[in-house]
Scaffold this active site. Structure first.
Site: not given
Ligand code: NDP
Length: 275
Positions: A68, A64, A19, A17
């Site tokens: 969450k 994180t 942070s 992290s």
């Molecule tokens: P979740 O696990 O809640 O959701 C993951 C999403 O990604 C789902 O929609 C899933 O689809 C999709 N997915 C996963 N693998 C694939 C793939 N190979 N191809 C296509 N779609 C895929 O994760 P979060 O929403 O919490 O996080 C998403 C991203 O956002 C992460 O990379 C995280 O690091 C980033 N993030 C960055 C932050 C920042 O401060 N910069 C803050 C918060 C998040 P399905 O529903 O079909 O499984």
């Protein structure tokens, strides 16, 4: 003896992290005396760890992955943006002893795009890839910028359709699968899938990015992500990753806790220089 105000980020894994570094610099900049640590906390230990943290005098927490949603359940009271995100990344001890839950991820993304990179969202056609927690968290702050429309596309199409349905009262929003994107084009494409974490990319048709469009990957790493590279090779005027969002969401949390706004630019520059 007065104790220095304690803050922390809880998550698992948490070792890498950024942070603690970000908040240490914010505290130095603003002359605030505080300590901010990163603590490995798994979902099964979350409730006891948070309760103990505040019992021992802790003032605020970031939560994180994968905590969450649990933090959302834990908070006594939530802001509107945390309520609609159904996820909390910031817990703040209030004067009356209650715990406020907020979600600063979406405002972090919007600030990075609009303030740091001068990209106007107002009147623009936006595409969000992914329908997980991060997509849910950014929708409300994005709608506040009054885009022309938002399309949410997801591998599991039904999740995108359901998420769009939840936000239908906020504006023009539709959910679909990736295969329904052919023939459409967008001014900004925001990748909120976790595909980048495994160097993967959702299947995206040609012509998806309008001319003068921008790409933004919420994920970040030491190298440009697969989606950032896709944006560059498809003519994006800017193809950015989520490092700026990370620093901006931290700044918003810092403001909630301390009532002062730190200067994010030198922190983003420093972290960019380290990779
Ligand atoms: P979740 O696990 O809640 O959701 C993951 C999403 O990604 C789902 O929609 C899933 O689809 C999709 N997915 C996963 N693998 C694939 C793939 N190979 N191809 C296509 N779609 C895929 O994760 P979060 O929403 O919490 O996080 C998403 C991203 O956002 C992460 O990379 C995280 O690091 C980033 N993030 C960055 C932050 C920042 O401060 N910069 C803050 C918060 C998040 P399905 O529903 O079909 O499984």
């Amino acid at each position: 003896m007065t104790q220095i105000d304690q803050y922390a980020v809880f998550g698992s894994p948490i070792k890498h992290s950024k942070s603690p570094t970000i908040h240490r610099i914010f505290a130095e900049q603003t002359g605030q005396e505080l300590v901010y640590t990163a603590q490995e906390v798994t979902a099964d230990r979350f409730e006891s760890a948070v309760t103990e943290f505040f019992r021992l005098g802790g003032k605020g927490l970031n939560c994180t992955l994968p905590l969450k949603e649990l933090a959302w359940q834990f908070a006594d009271r939530k802001t509107e943006r945390a309520e609609s995100a159904k996820a909390v990344n910031t817990l703040a001890l209030q004067r009356d002893g209650s715990i406020l839950g907020d979600n600063t991820d979406g405002i972090g993304l919007v600030t990075d795009l609009v303030v740091n990179h001068k990209f106007t969202l107002n009147g623009k056609k936006l595409l969000i890839l992914g329908a997980g927690g991060a997509s849910r968290g950014i929708l409300s702050p994005l709608f506040e910028q009054q885009p022309a429309c938002i399309v949410i596309a997801n591998r599991t199409a039904s999740k995108a359709v359901n998420l769009a349905g939840e936000f239908a009262s906020r504006g023009d929003v539709n959910g679909c699968g990736f295969d329904e994107l052919a023939g459409l084009s967008f001014d900004a494409i925001l990748n909120a899938t976790s595909a980048s974490l495994s160097n993967d990319l959702p299947p995206l048709p040609e012509g998806l990015l309008a001319s003068n469009g921008v790409c933004y990957d919420l994920a970040y790493g030491s190298e440009p992500t697969a989606f950032v590279r896709w944006g560059i090779s498809h003519g994006a005027v800017s193809s950015l990753d989520g490092l700026g969002m990370l620093v901006e969401q931290a700044a918003e949390a810092f403001f909630i806790w301390r009532g002062v706004r730190p200067d994010t630019a030198p922190v983003i520059k420093l972290l960019n220089g380290e990779r």
